[in-house]
Design a protein around this motif. Structure first.
Motif, short mmCIF file in Angstrom:
data_model
loop_
_atom_site.label_atom_id
_atom_site.label_comp_id
_atom_site.label_asym_id
_atom_site.label_seq_id
_atom_site.Cartn_x
_atom_site.Cartn_y
_atom_site.Cartn_z
N TRP A 66 48.65 31.80 36.60
CA TRP A 66 47.34 31.54 37.19
C TRP A 66 47.34 31.70 38.70
CZ3 TRP A 66 42.89 31.82 34.97
CH2 TRP A 66 42.81 31.65 33.58
N ALA A 70 44.06 33.66 38.75
CA ALA A 70 42.90 33.04 39.39
C ALA A 70 42.31 34.00 40.42
CB ALA A 70 43.31 31.72 40.06
N ILE A 73 40.88 37.29 38.39
CA ILE A 73 39.67 37.09 37.62
C ILE A 73 38.47 36.85 38.52
CG2 ILE A 73 38.53 35.49 36.05
CD1 ILE A 73 40.30 37.61 34.79
N PHE A 123 41.46 31.45 43.83
CA PHE A 123 40.16 31.86 43.32
C PHE A 123 39.24 32.24 44.48
CE2 PHE A 123 35.92 31.45 41.57
CZ PHE A 123 36.06 31.91 40.27
N THR A 225 31.52 36.93 34.57
CA THR A 225 32.62 36.17 35.16
C THR A 225 33.17 35.15 34.18
OG1 THR A 225 31.64 36.44 37.36
CG2 THR A 225 33.30 34.72 37.11
N MET A 229 36.97 35.27 32.59
CA MET A 229 37.87 34.14 32.84
C MET A 229 38.34 33.53 31.53
SD MET A 229 36.34 32.17 36.16
CE MET A 229 37.74 31.05 36.13
N HIS A 233 42.14 33.19 30.04
CA HIS A 233 42.61 31.85 29.68
C HIS A 233 43.07 31.82 28.23
CE1 HIS A 233 42.22 27.61 28.39
NE2 HIS A 233 42.60 27.35 29.63
#
Length: 499
Positions: A66, A70, A73, A123, A225, A229, A233
């Motif tokens: 991630w 993060a 994405i 992010f 989005t 995401m 995940h």
């Protein structure tokens, strides 16, 4: 001859500056390239620092992805909206705002003291990177309307991206060993501040029609989005829950529904974020599909090779960066000089096929790495073959933007960058999950850690080679062959999409 536009001109007027002189255009290209350098530098600089970040913030192997995903994405999910906002509000405004957001988020990454803070700041970096990158190619298309000069500008843009990758890997190793991993993010601060200030001086202040009437399609941006995401995940979660568990299947169903709703929204709204008529050009459509497959394998190669070097062979961060340097240098060198000449002589399709063949062979070799590998014998040949990435990246960029006219350059640029980031995120998620799951099973069965990790990497690299082979087949079958050469001097030899 200009490439065919993807869409008909909009009825809403858009003010644009008159054509700038060559010197001004070169200065504008330089600042766009500097921003790309910062964005790519950040992606590659993180690669060699991942083991240190994992140890310091106590990431699990699955959750560690991630720190990459993060960013990817947020980047991929917001590119379409950012490109559209550039068309509506002005590309310079979105570009400068993106640089500012990216720089601030980099500061927060450097100050991060917890997993949650780092992932959230990453992010934010992705959001800022999306804003800056989504409009960059669109501005290049507008600045350089003629095919020959556009190809040279795109080649320079691609070269800077590859240079950022090579600099980042070595610089990341130096900073991680000499100081700590926090400094890999602080390095973005002087670059970002300088790029923002210079951009305000050299980029034309274009103006769009504004946001009245719901032109930005915020609902579409939310749907795509959220769908992207949740997809990543879901894939990351398969390492813990399996591919056929109720949780995995449920999340996959919801993500598919969100993405389907996005497509339906684009087909019915008056002001779509991504007009579906963009896909009327076969070469544009195929280039974006091939990019998802190729980038998934290439980005997975970068991340997993760094982990193999450090976790199996015991390399330090600096040694890892130097070990990966030949691949990055070759990709940069090929994309700057050789690829443009090959594209002009043989067409983007043939050049792309050659690059994909080299990359497929590179990952196939990695799928046979021994536990105690010798760099010169087992890894250096792969790094040299990876230079084919320079052929792939430049060819895909030209093809992906081949149908973009000035009015739709933002949407085409946003789509192309989106598929690039989606490919990166899915590649890291899928390949890392496969490698982790296999290594965990073998460790549980009593195998040594290095042996189990190597077997996991074998599966991931073999899967990456399969993705590249699929990209090769799709390109060979579906891409249009180059149009016949014109006898006129300077006629373009690239593959011109047909209506």
């Amino acid at each position: 001859m200009r490439p065919h536009a993807l869409t008909t001109p909009r009825t809403t007027p858009r003010t644009r500056p008159t054509e700038a002189p060559a010197g001004s255009r070169r200065a504008a290209l330089a600042v766009l390239c500097a921003a790309m350098l910062m964005v790519i530098l950040d992606g590659s600089i993180v690669t060699v620092a991942l083991p240190a970040i994992q140890r310091d913030l106590d990431f699990s192997p699955a959750d560690l992805t991630w720190t990459v995903n993060a960013y990817a994405i947020a980047f991929g999910g917001l590119l379409l909206l950012a490109g559209r906002l550039g068309d509506l509000l002005g590309r310079r405004r979105i570009f400068v705002a993106g640089i500012a957001v990216f720089t601030l988020a980099s500061l927060l990454c450097g100050l991060a003291t917890s997993r949650e803070m780092l992932v959230a700041a990453r992010f934010g970096q992705g959001a800022g990177g999306a804003m800056a990158s989504a409009v960059s190619l669109g501005m290049i298309v507008t600045l350089f309307p003629e095919p020959a000069e556009r190809a040279r500008a795109i080649g320079a843009f691609s070269f800077v991206g590859a240079t950022g990758a090579s600099i980042g890997q070595v610089l990341g190793g130096i900073l991680t060993e000499a100081a700590d991993w926090h400094w890999i993010f602080f390095i973005n601060l002087p670059i970002g501040l300088t790029a923002a200030v210079v951009a305000l001086r050299v980029l034309a202040d274009d103006r769009g029609p504004g946001l009245s009437g719901g032109r930005a399609d915020l609902l579409g941006a939310l749907l795509v989005t959220a769908g992207l995401m949740l997809t990543v995940h879901t894939i990351v979660g398969t390492a813990a829950h399996g591919w056929t568990s109720p949780r995995t299947l449920g999340e996959a169903g919801v993500s598919a529904a969100l993405l389907a709703a996005f497509v339906a929204r684009q087909a019915t709204t008056d002001r779509p974020l991504l007009p579906l008529r963009t896909f009327r050009s076969r070469n544009v459509t195929v280039a974006n599909l091939v990019q998802v497959l190729a980038i998934a394998a290439m980005f997975g190669f970068q991340i997993l090779t760094a982990l193999y070097l450090q976790n199996v062979l015991g390399y330090g961060p600096l040694a890892t960066g130097l070990a990966l340097l030949p691949a990055a240098v070759l990709i940069g060198g090929v994309s700057l000089g050789l690829s443009a000449r090959l594209n002009a002589r043989f067409g983007e399709r043939a050049t792309l096929l050659a690059g994909l063949t080299l990359l497929t062979a590179a990952l196939a070799l990695l799928a046979r790495l021994p536990v105690h590998a010798d760099y010169a014998l087992h890894l250096l040949p792969t790094m040299l073959l990876a230079g084919g990435g320079g052929l792939v990246l430049s060819g895909l960029t030209v093809l992906g933007m081949s149908g973009a006219g000035p009015e739709d350059a933002g949407a085409a640029s946003g789509l192309f960058n989106t598929t690039q980031q989606v490919g990166a995120a899915l590649g890291v998620a899928v390949l890392s999950s496969l490698a982790t799951a296999r290594a965990d099973r073998l460790t549980a069965d009593g195998h040594a850690r290095a042996e189990a990790l190597t077997a996991g990497f074998h599966l991931a690299f073999g899967t990456g080679a399969g993705l590249l082979a699929a990209a090769l087949v799709v390109s060979a079958v579906l891409l249009r062959r180059p149009a016949p050469r014109s006898a006129a001097a300077g006629a373009p030899s690239s593959e011109t999409p047909r209506p």
